[in-house]
Design a protein around this motif. Structure first.
Motif, short mmCIF file in Angstrom:
data_model
loop_
_atom_site.label_atom_id
_atom_site.label_comp_id
_atom_site.label_asym_id
_atom_site.label_seq_id
_atom_site.Cartn_x
_atom_site.Cartn_y
_atom_site.Cartn_z
N ALA A 133 47.41 44.06 43.74
CA ALA A 133 46.37 45.09 43.72
C ALA A 133 45.30 44.74 42.67
CB ALA A 133 46.99 46.45 43.40
N GLN A 134 45.71 44.20 41.53
CA GLN A 134 44.74 43.77 40.52
C GLN A 134 43.84 42.67 41.06
OE1 GLN A 134 46.89 42.64 37.01
NE2 GLN A 134 47.22 44.74 36.32
N VAL A 135 44.44 41.70 41.75
CA VAL A 135 43.65 40.60 42.32
C VAL A 135 42.69 41.13 43.38
CG1 VAL A 135 43.78 38.48 43.68
CG2 VAL A 135 45.41 38.87 41.82
N ALA A 136 43.17 42.05 44.23
CA ALA A 136 42.31 42.62 45.28
C ALA A 136 41.14 43.38 44.66
CB ALA A 136 43.13 43.53 46.19
N PHE A 137 41.41 44.11 43.57
CA PHE A 137 40.32 44.81 42.89
C PHE A 137 39.30 43.81 42.35
CE2 PHE A 137 38.41 46.50 39.00
CZ PHE A 137 37.91 47.72 39.45
N GLY A 138 39.79 42.73 41.76
CA GLY A 138 38.87 41.70 41.27
C GLY A 138 38.05 41.08 42.38
N ASN A 139 38.66 40.90 43.55
CA ASN A 139 37.92 40.35 44.69
C ASN A 139 36.83 41.29 45.15
OD1 ASN A 139 39.39 37.96 44.80
ND2 ASN A 139 40.90 38.78 46.23
N ARG A 140 37.12 42.59 45.12
CA ARG A 140 36.09 43.56 45.54
C ARG A 140 34.92 43.57 44.56
NH1 ARG A 140 40.80 46.57 46.78
NH2 ARG A 140 40.64 47.76 44.85
N VAL A 141 35.24 43.55 43.28
CA VAL A 141 34.17 43.51 42.28
C VAL A 141 33.41 42.18 42.38
CG1 VAL A 141 33.64 43.56 39.81
CG2 VAL A 141 35.38 45.08 40.74
N GLY A 142 34.14 41.12 42.74
CA GLY A 142 33.52 39.81 42.88
C GLY A 142 32.45 39.76 43.93
N LEU A 182 30.62 39.03 30.57
CA LEU A 182 30.87 40.46 30.46
C LEU A 182 31.57 41.04 31.68
CD1 LEU A 182 27.54 41.63 28.77
CD2 LEU A 182 29.71 40.96 27.72
N LEU A 183 31.04 40.76 32.86
CA LEU A 183 31.60 41.37 34.07
C LEU A 183 33.02 40.91 34.36
CD1 LEU A 183 30.97 43.38 36.24
CD2 LEU A 183 29.92 41.58 37.61
N PRO A 184 33.37 39.61 34.21
CA PRO A 184 34.77 39.22 34.43
C PRO A 184 35.74 39.92 33.49
CG PRO A 184 33.35 37.30 34.52
CD PRO A 184 32.50 38.43 34.04
N ARG A 185 35.36 40.04 32.22
CA ARG A 185 36.24 40.73 31.26
C ARG A 185 36.37 42.21 31.59
NH1 ARG A 185 37.80 38.13 26.68
NH2 ARG A 185 36.94 36.04 26.32
N ALA A 186 35.26 42.82 31.95
CA ALA A 186 35.30 44.23 32.31
C ALA A 186 36.16 44.45 33.55
CB ALA A 186 33.88 44.75 32.55
N THR A 187 36.04 43.54 34.51
CA THR A 187 36.84 43.65 35.73
C THR A 187 38.33 43.59 35.42
OG1 THR A 187 35.07 42.61 37.03
CG2 THR A 187 37.28 42.63 37.99
N ALA A 188 38.72 42.63 34.57
CA ALA A 188 40.13 42.51 34.20
C ALA A 188 40.63 43.75 33.47
CB ALA A 188 40.32 41.26 33.34
N GLY A 189 39.80 44.28 32.58
CA GLY A 189 40.20 45.48 31.84
C GLY A 189 40.36 46.69 32.73
N ILE A 190 39.42 46.89 33.64
CA ILE A 190 39.49 48.05 34.55
C ILE A 190 40.66 47.90 35.51
CG2 ILE A 190 38.27 49.28 36.38
CD1 ILE A 190 35.65 48.49 35.00
N ALA A 191 40.88 46.68 36.03
CA ALA A 191 42.01 46.45 36.94
C ALA A 191 43.33 46.73 36.23
CB ALA A 191 41.98 45.02 37.46
N GLY A 192 43.44 46.33 34.95
CA GLY A 192 44.65 46.60 34.20
C GLY A 192 44.86 48.09 33.94
N SER A 193 43.77 48.84 33.85
CA SER A 193 43.88 50.29 33.65
C SER A 193 44.28 51.00 34.93
CB SER A 193 42.55 50.84 33.14
OG SER A 193 42.19 50.26 31.91
N PHE A 194 43.69 50.61 36.04
CA PHE A 194 43.99 51.25 37.33
C PHE A 194 45.38 50.85 37.84
CE2 PHE A 194 39.29 51.84 38.74
CZ PHE A 194 39.19 52.89 37.84
#
Length: 453
Positions: A328-337, A233-245
């Motif tokens: 920026a998407q990767v950096a967002f994923g790293n922060r959520v990670g 759940l969290l990886p998919r949510a992270t990808a979706g939110i990063a794509g929106s931002f």
């Protein structure tokens, strides 16, 4: 037993697939070079349109973690007047099956092995508690920390055996297939260390949960819920939110923007282009001649390079913006990670294996640098190789083209890779420390009788 068989089978299969792909890429690269050198005497600008190919290597440890390679192009066509985009992805050929990740050692290590540890860990301590063995051990003088350390190191030891089994299988298969030097030793050492820390996090989390929750059912339900959230759940949510931002443009919109920006500059194929007409007049005035045919060089080659340099600026601007968005998407994923060690180990594993987005971007940038050097050399030969302006029948000797270097990709160093993976590393260390403290606190409360034994 099932997990052991699956690990061995998947690892052996992944190494074989990686070997086949490496052999195919090597053969394709040799074939492309043979075609390039086989053109014989040719016009330099004609060779710029004939083009060359760059093949993306699988990665230093792709047989352990395929990363994003199923979704990135493997072949990049390099020619004049345009920046190439990698094509021929596995996902494009696989259709709807590509929505599911291809099994490799990393998926089993980072998803299935933790699940095994959860089932074993949630029931073992509960069995000791329900049978009275835990209370008996404490009454006979065994410290709670010692008892819980036994459970922790039992889980950790099992996971390390499975990890070493994967590496041994990979090395054995590489030896049987005659692959030499495929597994980079420095990257492999860090890969092992990262997974040791990850398994320590999982083992500590499982043991701490079983201590703090009195029933095996409660601990098992809690751990399974965390596993589902953390792995799916969290990886998919992270990808979706990063794509929106940080949204990426569509392919059509991006190409339309490139085309519009490109058309605003000089066109080397248009003899009536205003900017090139001004440059042509400057050249005539400088050399004191009346016509371009009297110039001591071929103005067509100069015009082509001016066209290229303007286009290069356009590519740098627009592709640079595209890479910034992806970064920026990767950096967002790293922060959520930081909140999820499962995401952190996945990102770190892909980086060490050379199969993450950063390595793909590095390949594209190196291929583009090679393309620019190639086209500039061809335009220089067109301009100063001995032909006159307007003479498109002139050909450079075959030895000139054979002497041009072939593209060779150099992956980023391990130091560079680790410097871009600070967030996942810190996340794993943070969770290891936090869960160790939680396990220690649970042991102290168990020692004082504040938790049921």
């Amino acid at each position: 037993f099932v997990v052991i068989v699956a690990l061995i089978a998947v690892t052996a299969w992944a190494v074989n697939v990686d070997f086949v792909q490496r052999e195919a890429q090597m053969a394709a690269s040799e074939s492309a070079r043979t075609q390039w050198e086989g053109q014989g005497d040719a016009n330099p600008h004609g060779m710029a349109h004939f083009g060359d190919f760059a093949f993306r290597p699988a990665g230093p440890m792709a047989q352990l973690d395929r990363g994003v390679q199923a979704r990135v192009g493997k072949v990049l066509f390099m020619e004049g007047h345009r920046q190439g985009v990698p094509l021929h992805t596995d996902a494009a050929r696989a259709g709807s099956v590509a929505r599911f990740p291809r099994l490799d050692a990393a998926i089993l290590l980072q998803t299935i092995v933790p699940l095994v540890l959860i089932f074993l860990g949630a029931t073992s301590l509960a069995a000791d508690r329900e049978s009275g063995r835990l209370k008996l051990a404490l009454v006979q003088g065994a410290g709670a920390r010692s008892v819980l350390s036994g459970h922790f190191f039992g889980l950790l030891g099992l996971s390390l055996v499975l990890l070493l089994l994967v590496v041994a299988t990979s090395l054995l298969m590489s030896g049987l297939l005659g692959i030499e030097g495929v597994l980079a030793r420095d990257r492999l050492a860090v890969f092992l260390l990262a997974h040791v820390v990850f398994f320590a996090v999982v083992s500590a989390g499982v043991t701490a949960t079983t201590v703090w929750l009195p029933s095996a059912r409660g601990a098992l339900v809690t751990l399974l819920s965390v596993w589902v959230i953390a792995t799916a759940l969290l990886p998919r949510a992270t990808a979706g939110i990063a794509g929106s931002f940080y949204s990426l443009p569509t392919q059509d919109a991006f190409q339309a923007t490139l085309r519009e920006a490109r058309e605003a500059g000089p066109d080397g194929h248009n003899p009536e282009d205003a900017e090139l007409d001004r440059l042509r007049q400057e050249m005539l005035d400088t050399h004191g001649v009346e016509t371009v045919e009297e110039l001591p060089f071929n103005f067509d080659g100069i015009a082509m390079q001016v066209d290229e340099e303007f286009a290069n600026g356009v590519w740098d601007t627009h592709y640079g913006e595209l890479r910034e968005t992806m970064t920026a998407q990767v950096a967002f994923g790293n922060r959520v990670g930081l909140l999820n060690p499962f995401q952190s180990i996945k990102r770190l594993s892909m980086a060490l294996a050379g199969t993450d987005l950063a390595h793909d971007v590095s390949f594209q940038q190196q291929a583009e640098s090679h393309r620019r050097e190639l086209v500039a050399a061809l335009n220089h030969e067109h301009a100063y190789g001995g032909s006159k302006t307007g003479d498109w029948s002139w050909e450079a000797p075959a030895a000139f083209f054979a002497g041009m270097p072939q593209f060779q990709y150099s992956p980023p160093s391990l130091e560079r890779t680790l410097s871009r993976s600070i967030a996942p590393i810190l996340s794993l260390l943070f969770w290891a420390l936090l869960l160790t403290l939680a396990l220690r606190a649970g042991a102290d409360r168990l020692e004082r009788g504040q938790l049921p034994c």
